[in-house]
Design a protein around this motif. Structure first.
Motif, PDB file in Angstrom:
ATOM      1  N   CYS A  93       1.670  -5.119  -6.178  1.00 23.56           N
ATOM      2  CA  CYS A  93       1.209  -5.346  -7.548  1.00 23.56           C
ATOM      3  C   CYS A  93       2.220  -6.144  -8.358  1.00 23.56           C
ATOM      4  CB  CYS A  93       0.907  -4.006  -8.225  1.00 23.56           C
ATOM      5  SG  CYS A  93      -0.565  -3.187  -7.562  1.00 23.56           S
ATOM      6  N   ALA A  94       3.494  -6.024  -8.007  1.00 19.70           N
ATOM      7  CA  ALA A  94       4.515  -6.848  -8.662  1.00 19.70           C
ATOM      8  C   ALA A  94       4.441  -8.292  -8.181  1.00 19.70           C
ATOM      9  CB  ALA A  94       5.902  -6.269  -8.380  1.00 19.70           C
ATOM     10  N   ILE A  95       4.168  -8.454  -6.871  1.00 17.37           N
ATOM     11  CA  ILE A  95       4.031  -9.798  -6.306  1.00 17.37           C
ATOM     12  C   ILE A  95       2.797 -10.497  -6.861  1.00 17.37           C
ATOM     13  CG2 ILE A  95       3.529 -11.077  -4.166  1.00 17.37           C
ATOM     14  CD1 ILE A  95       5.122  -8.885  -2.667  1.00 17.37           C
ATOM     15  N   ASP A  96       1.687  -9.766  -6.935  1.00 15.20           N
ATOM     16  CA  ASP A  96       0.395 -10.341  -7.315  1.00 15.20           C
ATOM     17  C   ASP A  96      -0.303  -9.389  -8.291  1.00 15.20           C
ATOM     18  OD1 ASP A  96      -2.090 -11.488  -7.544  1.00 15.20           O
ATOM     19  OD2 ASP A  96      -2.405 -11.755  -5.386  1.00 15.20           O
ATOM     20  N   PRO A  97      -0.156  -9.613  -9.597  1.00 16.89           N
ATOM     21  CA  PRO A  97      -0.757  -8.714 -10.592  1.00 16.89           C
ATOM     22  C   PRO A  97      -2.279  -8.596 -10.479  1.00 16.89           C
ATOM     23  CG  PRO A  97       0.891 -10.118 -11.621  1.00 16.89           C
ATOM     24  CD  PRO A  97       0.688 -10.646 -10.226  1.00 16.89           C
ATOM     25  N   ARG A  98      -2.936  -9.517  -9.785  1.00 17.84           N
ATOM     26  CA  ARG A  98      -4.380  -9.395  -9.582  1.00 17.84           C
ATOM     27  C   ARG A  98      -4.735  -8.135  -8.803  1.00 17.84           C
ATOM     28  NH1 ARG A  98      -6.013 -14.689  -6.480  1.00 17.84           N
ATOM     29  NH2 ARG A  98      -4.175 -13.989  -5.315  1.00 17.84           N
ATOM     30  N   LEU A  99      -3.758  -7.578  -8.105  1.00 19.36           N
ATOM     31  CA  LEU A  99      -4.019  -6.400  -7.289  1.00 19.36           C
ATOM     32  C   LEU A  99      -3.977  -5.100  -8.094  1.00 19.36           C
ATOM     33  CD1 LEU A  99      -2.060  -7.270  -4.024  1.00 19.36           C
ATOM     34  CD2 LEU A  99      -4.410  -7.809  -4.651  1.00 19.36           C
ATOM     35  N   LEU A 100      -3.530  -5.149  -9.335  1.00 20.84           N
ATOM     36  CA  LEU A 100      -3.511  -3.941 -10.160  1.00 20.84           C
ATOM     37  C   LEU A 100      -4.900  -3.341 -10.334  1.00 20.84           C
ATOM     38  CD1 LEU A 100      -0.865  -5.017 -12.823  1.00 20.84           C
ATOM     39  CD2 LEU A 100      -0.688  -3.005 -11.341  1.00 20.84           C
ATOM     40  N   PRO A 101      -5.914  -4.104 -10.743  1.00 18.85           N
ATOM     41  CA  PRO A 101      -7.257  -3.518 -10.837  1.00 18.85           C
ATOM     42  C   PRO A 101      -7.848  -3.165  -9.469  1.00 18.85           C
ATOM     43  CG  PRO A 101      -7.324  -5.868 -11.360  1.00 18.85           C
ATOM     44  CD  PRO A 101      -5.884  -5.469 -11.306  1.00 18.85           C
ATOM     45  N   VAL A 102      -7.458  -3.878  -8.437  1.00 22.47           N
ATOM     46  CA  VAL A 102      -7.914  -3.540  -7.082  1.00 22.47           C
ATOM     47  C   VAL A 102      -7.396  -2.152  -6.710  1.00 22.47           C
ATOM     48  CG1 VAL A 102      -7.865  -4.208  -4.645  1.00 22.47           C
ATOM     49  CG2 VAL A 102      -7.949  -5.974  -6.424  1.00 22.47           C
ATOM     50  N   ARG A 103      -6.143  -1.906  -7.010  1.00 19.77           N
ATOM     51  CA  ARG A 103      -5.545  -0.598  -6.725  1.00 19.77           C
ATOM     52  C   ARG A 103      -6.241   0.505  -7.521  1.00 19.77           C
ATOM     53  NH1 ARG A 103       0.873   1.033  -7.549  1.00 19.77           N
ATOM     54  NH2 ARG A 103       0.727   3.125  -6.570  1.00 19.77           N
ATOM     55  N   ALA A 104      -6.562   0.204  -8.773  1.00 20.91           N
ATOM     56  CA  ALA A 104      -7.223   1.207  -9.613  1.00 20.91           C
ATOM     57  C   ALA A 104      -8.586   1.595  -9.049  1.00 20.91           C
ATOM     58  CB  ALA A 104      -7.358   0.680 -11.035  1.00 20.91           C
ATOM     59  N   VAL A 105      -9.327   0.617  -8.553  1.00 24.77           N
ATOM     60  CA  VAL A 105     -10.649   0.892  -7.984  1.00 24.77           C
ATOM     61  C   VAL A 105     -10.519   1.584  -6.630  1.00 24.77           C
ATOM     62  CG1 VAL A 105     -12.737  -0.174  -7.039  1.00 24.77           C
ATOM     63  CG2 VAL A 105     -11.781  -0.997  -9.205  1.00 24.77           C
ATOM     64  N   ALA A 106      -9.555   1.186  -5.839  1.00 21.05           N
ATOM     65  CA  ALA A 106      -9.419   1.683  -4.463  1.00 21.05           C
ATOM     66  C   ALA A 106      -9.100   3.173  -4.418  1.00 21.05           C
ATOM     67  CB  ALA A 106      -8.352   0.897  -3.722  1.00 21.05           C
ATOM     68  N   GLY A 107      -8.375   3.669  -5.410  1.00 19.65           N
ATOM     69  CA  GLY A 107      -8.007   5.080  -5.382  1.00 19.65           C
ATOM     70  C   GLY A 107      -7.052   5.384  -4.248  1.00 19.65           C
ATOM     71  N   ASN A 108      -7.356   6.428  -3.498  1.00 22.76           N
ATOM     72  CA  ASN A 108      -6.470   6.823  -2.406  1.00 22.76           C
ATOM     73  C   ASN A 108      -6.449   5.766  -1.306  1.00 22.76           C
ATOM     74  OD1 ASN A 108      -4.863   8.608  -0.713  1.00 22.76           O
ATOM     75  ND2 ASN A 108      -6.730   8.897   0.486  1.00 22.76           N
ATOM     76  N   VAL A 109      -5.255   5.323  -0.959  1.00 24.47           N
ATOM     77  CA  VAL A 109      -5.072   4.369   0.146  1.00 24.47           C
ATOM     78  C   VAL A 109      -4.420   5.136   1.295  1.00 24.47           C
ATOM     79  CG1 VAL A 109      -3.963   2.229   0.896  1.00 24.47           C
ATOM     80  CG2 VAL A 109      -4.813   2.436  -1.455  1.00 24.47           C
ATOM     81  N   PRO A 110      -5.204   5.497   2.311  1.00 28.49           N
ATOM     82  CA  PRO A 110      -4.668   6.373   3.361  1.00 28.49           C
ATOM     83  C   PRO A 110      -3.653   5.694   4.269  1.00 28.49           C
ATOM     84  CG  PRO A 110      -7.049   6.021   3.633  1.00 28.49           C
ATOM     85  CD  PRO A 110      -6.609   5.187   2.491  1.00 28.49           C
ATOM     86  N   LEU A 111      -2.774   6.517   4.820  1.00 30.01           N
ATOM     87  CA  LEU A 111      -1.769   6.026   5.765  1.00 30.01           C
ATOM     88  C   LEU A 111      -2.424   5.569   7.062  1.00 30.01           C
ATOM     89  CD1 LEU A 111       1.186   5.695   6.696  1.00 30.01           C
ATOM     90  CD2 LEU A 111       1.148   8.129   7.327  1.00 30.01           C
TER      91      LEU A 111
END
Length: 216
Positions: free
Chosen positions: A18-36
């Motif tokens: 998200c620091a590299i590419d701020p466009r990923l901030l809303p992607v992360r918000a929608v994705a929720g849990n990102v499993p290992l």
């Protein structure tokens, strides 16, 4: 090389992305849990990824479930001894039957799937794709989920192409070559980026498209 081996590694990778590419901030918000989604290296893990080639996650889960009941324990020798009727009952296509047999033979002949996890990604992928039926997607997913490789992005994956296209408003969705170029900006965390977009696909499409893993 750092490995993705804990949920904290995923969290660190997401912060970096998200620091590299701020466009990923809303992607992360929608994705929720990102499993290992980490499995033990070995034959069972690779088989689960082969089963997932070019089918839906639901179909892959069903086929894998039948296969592990019919071939128990799921070892290279057991696969070589199984016979076509067992593969048919499991629901495996003929190309996948041939791939499983080729992989089982390669492992019996000395292909060390554990050792591959410690190699440079390019070398490991090269050794794996030398086995008939294993393509780049299969090798990349094995290194992602069995080796915890931090910087692999399987750009051939249709769900990833769809998720990136939807999330970043790219139409038509990026094909493999375009997605490879786009994902370069997410290095050295492309393995976490792949997990992020699979999670985004799950939340926006209502179904999981990430390859199943066989934990041994």
């Amino acid at each position: 090389m750092r490995r993705i081996s804990t949920p904290d590694d995923i969290a660190t990778g997401l912060e970096a992305l998200c620091a590299i590419d701020p466009r990923l901030l809303p992607v992360r918000a929608v994705a929720g849990n990102v499993p290992l989604r980490l499995s033990e290296p070995g034959f069972g893990s690779l088989v689960s990824i082969i089963v997932a080639q070019q089918v839906s996650r639901a179909s892959a889960d069903a086929i894998l479930g039948r296969l592990v009941k019919l071939v128990d324990p799921l070892t290279p020798q057991a696969v070589l001894d199984a016979g076509e009727e067992i593969f048919r009952k499991a629901g495996l296509s003929r190309p996948k039957q041939r791939t499983l047999l080729a992989v089982a033979q390669a492992v019996r002949d000395g292909l060390d799937l554990d050792h591959l996890c410690g190699l440079d990604a390019g070398e490991a992928i090269g050794r794996m794709t030398a086995v008939s039926g294993i393509g780049p997607w299969t090798a990349q997913c094995y290194l992602l989920f069995s080796a915890g490789h931090p910087d692999i992005f399987p750009a051939r994956d249709v769900a990833l192409q769809s998720a990136v296209g939807h999330a970043l408003a790219i139409s038509p969705r990026p094909a493999e070559k375009a997605l490879i170029e786009l994902a370069e900006s997410w290095a050295p965390w492309r393995g976490v980026a792949a997990r992020l977009f699979w999670a985004y696909y799950r939340e926006t499409r209502g179904r999981d498209a990430a390859p199943p893993i066989q934990v041994t």
